[in-house]
Write an enzyme that holds these catalytic residues in place. Structure first.
Site, mmCIF file in Angstrom:
data_model
loop_
_atom_site.group_PDB
_atom_site.id
_atom_site.type_symbol
_atom_site.label_atom_id
_atom_site.label_comp_id
_atom_site.label_asym_id
_atom_site.label_seq_id
_atom_site.Cartn_x
_atom_site.Cartn_y
_atom_site.Cartn_z
ATOM 1 N N GLN A 1 0.838 -1.196 0.000
ATOM 2 C CA GLN A 1 0.000 0.000 0.000
ATOM 3 C C GLN A 1 0.875 1.248 0.000
ATOM 4 O O GLN A 1 1.273 1.752 1.043
ATOM 5 C CB GLN A 1 -0.934 0.007 1.209
ATOM 6 N N PHE A 2 1.135 1.761 -1.195
ATOM 7 C CA PHE A 2 1.984 2.944 -1.336
ATOM 8 C C PHE A 2 1.373 4.174 -0.686
ATOM 9 O O PHE A 2 2.079 5.103 -0.302
ATOM 10 C CB PHE A 2 2.325 3.215 -2.807
ATOM 11 N N THR A 3 0.050 4.190 -0.511
ATOM 12 C CA THR A 3 -0.608 5.374 0.041
ATOM 13 C C THR A 3 -0.266 5.609 1.511
ATOM 14 O O THR A 3 -0.588 6.670 2.051
ATOM 15 C CB THR A 3 -2.137 5.297 -0.131
#
Length: 145
Positions: A78-80
């Site tokens: 999850q890059f966010t």
């Protein structure tokens, strides 16, 4: 590297409407990787997560780890988790590693957990995923390397 861990009664990941992985009781890990992360960060987080005492013992006290209770992991990239929101209303993801850096570290994380004989399921790196879970507690902890 950031790991948002949630103690779950169950969790699953679907891609394009098809379930690709699921666990029963254990931890759901959302894993964010930063541009300057390395294998050292992977080692730190794996050790910290599998030994984190967030499961109840026989007295109802959070005093046991994933290893103690032989629970499962579900790891989702999850890059966010590296969203910067200080300026304006549109998050910036400049701190998040691009796929060519992030995916090998994500895979190393999974490999290191498997080497500890912990059952691991995963999301699909880079895919648009639907994640379903039933929180246990709820217990949600952010761990950074």
């Amino acid at each position: 590297m950031r790991a948002l861990i949630q103690r779950v009664k169950s969790a699953e990941v679907s891609v394009a409407g098809e379930k690709i992985s699921s666990i029963k009781s254990g931890l759901l890990i959302f894993l964010g990787i930063k541009t300057d992360d390395s294998e050292k960060d992977v080692d730190y987080l794996v050790k910290k997560i599998v030994n984190c005492r967030i499961f109840d013992d026989s007295n109802g006290v959070m005093n046991e780890s994933l290893i103690d209770q032989e629970k499962e992991l579900l790891v989702v990239s999850q890059f966010t988790l590296y969203a910067e929101t200080k300026k304006g209303n549109r998050p910036s993801y400049q701190l998040a590693a691009k796929g060519d850096i992030a995916e090998p570290l994500y895979q190393k994380f999974i490999t290191k957990v498997k080497e500890m004989n912990i059952p691991v399921q995963t999301g699909e790196f880079g895919a648009d995923m639907a994640v379903s879970l039933i929180n246990d507690g709820p217990v949600t902890i952010l761990i950074e390397s």
